[in-house]
Scaffold this motif. Sequence first.
Motif, PDB file in Angstrom:
ATOM      1  N   UNK A  72       0.833  -1.201   0.000  1.00 20.59           N
ATOM      2  CA  UNK A  72       0.000   0.000   0.000  1.00 20.59           C
ATOM      3  C   UNK A  72       0.870   1.254   0.000  1.00 20.59           C
ATOM      4  N   UNK A  73       0.553   2.175  -0.952  1.00 20.51           N
ATOM      5  CA  UNK A  73       1.287   3.441  -1.095  1.00 20.51           C
ATOM      6  C   UNK A  73       2.789   3.205  -1.077  1.00 20.51           C
ATOM      7  N   UNK A  74       3.314   2.426  -2.026  1.00 21.98           N
ATOM      8  CA  UNK A  74       4.734   2.055  -1.996  1.00 21.98           C
ATOM      9  C   UNK A  74       5.658   3.257  -2.097  1.00 21.98           C
ATOM     10  N   UNK A  79       9.373   0.368   0.981  1.00 21.27           N
ATOM     11  CA  UNK A  79       8.724  -0.666   0.184  1.00 21.27           C
ATOM     12  C   UNK A  79       9.627  -1.223  -0.921  1.00 21.27           C
ATOM     13  N   UNK A  80      10.175  -0.325  -1.741  1.00 23.85           N
ATOM     14  CA  UNK A  80      10.928  -0.800  -2.900  1.00 23.85           C
ATOM     15  C   UNK A  80      12.200  -1.532  -2.488  1.00 23.85           C
ATOM     16  N   UNK A  95      -2.360   1.955  -5.121  1.00 27.32           N
ATOM     17  CA  UNK A  95      -1.984   3.348  -5.346  1.00 27.32           C
ATOM     18  C   UNK A  95      -3.020   4.256  -4.699  1.00 27.32           C
ATOM     19  N   UNK A  96      -2.576   5.049  -3.722  1.00 26.76           N
ATOM     20  CA  UNK A  96      -3.490   5.906  -2.967  1.00 26.76           C
ATOM     21  C   UNK A  96      -3.355   7.390  -3.299  1.00 26.76           C
ATOM     22  N   UNK A  97      -2.239   7.815  -3.939  1.00 30.35           N
ATOM     23  CA  UNK A  97      -2.149   9.235  -4.283  1.00 30.35           C
ATOM     24  C   UNK A  97      -0.750   9.769  -4.442  1.00 30.35           C
ATOM     25  N   UNK A  98      -0.213  10.307  -3.352  1.00 32.58           N
ATOM     26  CA  UNK A  98       1.036  11.073  -3.421  1.00 32.58           C
ATOM     27  C   UNK A  98       2.195  10.270  -3.971  1.00 32.58           C
TER      28      UNK A  98
END
Length: 369
Positions: A72-74, A79-80, A95-98
């Motif tokens: 979530x929101x990587x 995350x990566x 994908x949540x946005x920013x």
Amino acid sequence: MKILLLCEAYPTPQNLYAMSFVHSRAIEYVRAGHTVSVLSFSTDRDYVFEGVKILTNKSAATKRNFDVVMAHAPNIRHHLRFLAGFESLPLVLFIHGHEVLWVNRYYPRPFGFDRGATETLTRAVRTIYDPLKLSLLRAFCKRQVATTRPLGFVFVSEWMRREAIACNPWMGLKEGWHSTVIPNAVNTAFLDSFYEPAPEFMADFVCIRPFDNPKYAVDVVAKWATMIPHKRFHIYGNGRYFDENPPPPNVHIFKQFIAQRDIPALLNNYRACVMPTRLDSQGVMMCEMASYGIPLFTSDTDVTRQMLGGFDNVRFVAPGMNPAALLDQIPQVLHSDEPVRRRFDARVLAARELAFAEGLLAFRPRSPL
């Protein structure tokens, strides 16, 4: 399936609402018969929360018995870097946005009292960081596809998918085979009960928003209030905005946090909600209020139309429109048995997410991005 969820933070007994939208998914995945573990990059110890096992980065890195990873929101920092060690597993990026947008282009600037050297520096850093962020995300995804790792994107709205592709054209090169739109679910408290107007209202309109983030537009609520002085408004939240900008006489400010479970009962004391917005990838609280059945006024945007179109209790205030006449006509309460109330049901949406993940298990990309 054995599922590993990645998130920057996760609820604890001391902080019940840290990325709670991830927890609501985990609960439904477990109820559907799947095994779920969560890697929270914010925890320094393993723990169990409401039956869900939460792992530290170190603990999760030692495990290899998962069928799919959902992130979530990587972000680049956590995350990566972690996912580089799990290249053989199907991966779903929520994908949540920013994380995929040029922030300076989309997000409104802070209110005047919040601007200064720090804000100027932050925007300058963003002009450097965002190209790096998007470039590294592209390189990461390209590497995953090149190694035939199944890769999928879940966007919370069609607007979010469209703008993500506008900022990252490579996301659209394979549009259709690796992406879907599934909104966040609403808290079950808004579906397990229903709007029951109190015999006497505390005020006409209620707004629940953080005060100092301009995308939540509490200044617009105050402006609307000046246009209909015969109506009373209550605004709940925290921040400095109303210290710097005294509200009009018909607006009362409550500087307090309202727990999600307590919001439905609070809403019963008002005729309608006013929840304008300058930017939302979905607007979960608006979806919760609309699903609860209370009349709701919000801004007329692509996102609000997609999320709340079909809710008879919702009215959209277009840019430049004088809201005075509109707010004087309160829409009807949504019927408790309206099918649209289930649009954001966690069980339904979790089933769609699981089906998307299961579809990736049999998928192999044919060419690199």
